[in-house]
Design a protein around this motif. Structure first.
Motif, PDB file in Angstrom:
ATOM      1  N   GLU A 158     -17.244  31.049 -26.338  1.00 10.85           N
ATOM      2  CA  GLU A 158     -16.418  31.673 -27.365  1.00 10.85           C
ATOM      3  C   GLU A 158     -17.259  32.544 -28.294  1.00 10.85           C
ATOM      4  O   GLU A 158     -16.870  33.669 -28.642  1.00 10.85           O
ATOM      5  N   THR A 159     -18.428  32.053 -28.683  1.00  9.40           N
ATOM      6  CA  THR A 159     -19.323  32.827 -29.545  1.00  9.40           C
ATOM      7  C   THR A 159     -19.769  34.111 -28.868  1.00  9.40           C
ATOM      8  O   THR A 159     -19.799  35.186 -29.478  1.00  9.40           O
ATOM      9  N   ARG A 162     -16.846  36.539 -28.830  1.00 10.53           N
ATOM     10  CA  ARG A 162     -16.425  36.969 -30.168  1.00 10.53           C
ATOM     11  C   ARG A 162     -17.510  37.778 -30.877  1.00 10.53           C
ATOM     12  O   ARG A 162     -17.253  38.861 -31.409  1.00 10.53           O
ATOM     13  N   ASP A 163     -18.736  37.270 -30.889  1.00  5.91           N
ATOM     14  CA  ASP A 163     -19.798  37.887 -31.693  1.00  5.91           C
ATOM     15  C   ASP A 163     -20.514  39.015 -30.969  1.00  5.91           C
ATOM     16  O   ASP A 163     -20.958  39.976 -31.603  1.00  5.91           O
ATOM     17  N   LEU A 195      -9.649  31.912 -22.943  1.00 11.36           N
ATOM     18  CA  LEU A 195     -10.166  33.189 -23.433  1.00 11.36           C
ATOM     19  C   LEU A 195     -10.002  34.332 -22.441  1.00 11.36           C
ATOM     20  O   LEU A 195     -10.239  35.492 -22.788  1.00 11.36           O
TER      21      LEU A 195
END
Length: 354
Positions: A158-159, A162-163, A195
């Motif tokens: 997820e990081t 997202r990032d 995701l």
């Protein structure tokens, strides 16, 4: 027996060497199987006793002769694995517009304890993100996760998306000896499903041990074998049924499974212990994407026959010597729409690139 009666090998065309300019087709070309190495990761794990232990086992599996060849060639590979200048020149030579860069499989390091694993993932993903930020029109990222710690891996996925703006991650077929179809990895698969992450499955090594230590069979035979076994377990074990939106991409054309999937279908029909998936394995294959690294147009045509042209994407295995660096040649003989889709259209849709 006369010479005329003896078998003679047919002449074989030499593969196109990396960096050799080749003709290209007038379609946007996106490579989904290409690697980057991060020296920062190797500096981080240097001297760790578990690394030395694993390196010794890998050296035995690959064999002394192949290990010597690899050591001889690594110097030429490193500028391509770690930098952008030579990589971009090579991409231009083979007519590749975009690379979805992913880690070198030698840098999974699934043996690492949680804190070290976090740092490995951070440095690898930072290296990929830096390359993508420097050349956003040429690179997109597929990062790494510490899959040996499934809950952490889910958070890291997820990081990364997202990032860093990554499209997904690359993982191996085995995690410290455990198949990725094992239920312990459900947290990762659930997050990938949620995701819409692209999950590139790329094995490293083989469980067949020193039987493949000669003639570079660890890679030539072992990697396609591991891919076929991994996909079979994901299918028969129900991973694809439990996570219906998974976007799995597999390298080496799916290994040996697509060309002999009829046997899997038969087993699914007649063996109760092979009936754990909702439909025939040949139908499950049509939910997976396969790279084009099968070297010959006739083998690519066979793969398309099994999975459909919409499930095949370009993969070169850049910059390793088992790669294929003439993308246009492998789609030769296909109609223009199929060429366009395999060279880039399917990948653009899968990665969400306009």
């Amino acid at each position: 027996m006369t010479d005329a009666m003896l078998h003679r090998c047919s002449p074989q065309a030499a593969p196109v060497a990396l960096g050799t300019p080749v003709a290209r087709l007038p379609f946007r070309t996106i490579d989904l199987h290409c690697h980057l190495a991060a020296p920062e990761v190797e500096a981080l794990v240097a001297g760790h006793p578990l690394l030395a232990e694993r390196a010794g086992a890998e050296a035995a599996a690959i064999g002394a002769a192949s290990l010597a060849v690899n050591r001889e060639r690594i110097g030429a590979l490193m500028p391509r694995l770690t930098g952008a200048d030579e990589r971009l020149r090579d991409m231009d030579a083979m007519g590749v517009d975009v690379q979805a860069i992913s880690p070198s499989p030698t840098q999974y390091h699934y043996w690492a304890e949680p804190d070290l694993a976090d740092r490995i993932v951070g440095r690898m993903n930072d290296a990929i993100a830096t390359a993508c930020a420097a050349h956003p029109d040429r690179f997109v990222g597929l990062g790494t996760v510490a899959l040996q710690h499934p809950e952490r891996a889910a958070a890291q996925l997820e990081t990364a998306m997202r990032d860093h703006g990554f499209k997904g991650v690359e993982i191996s077929s085995l995690v410290d000896g455990v198949d990725i179809a094992d239920r312990r990895f459900d947290p990762f698969w659930a997050k990938a499903d949620e995701l819409g992450a692209v999950v590139l499955i790329h094995p490293w090594g083989t469980t067949l041990g020193d039987r493949l230590a000669d003639h570079y069979l660890m890679n030539i035979v072992g990697q396609p074998f591991e891919t076929a076994l991994c996909l079979s377990k994901l299918i028969f074990g129900g991973t694809l049924d439990r996570h219906r939106r998974l976007r799995i991409v597999t390298v080496h054309g799916g290994g040996y499974l697509p060309t002999y999937v009829g046997r899997s279908d038969h087993g699914h029909a007649v063996r109760p212990e092979a009936g754990g998936c909702s439909c025939a394995p040949s139908e499950q294959l049509k939910r997976i994407w396969f790279d084009s690294l099968v070297y010959e147009p006739r083998h690519l045509a066979r793969l398309i026959d099994e999975v459909g042209v919409g499930q095949v994407v370009l993969g070169t295995d850049y910059p390793f010597d088992m790669g294929h660096y003439d993308p246009a040649s492998v789609v030769a003989g296909l109609d223009e729409d199929s060429q366009r889709r395999i060279l880039g259209g399917n990948a653009a849709k899968l990665l969400g690139i306009d």
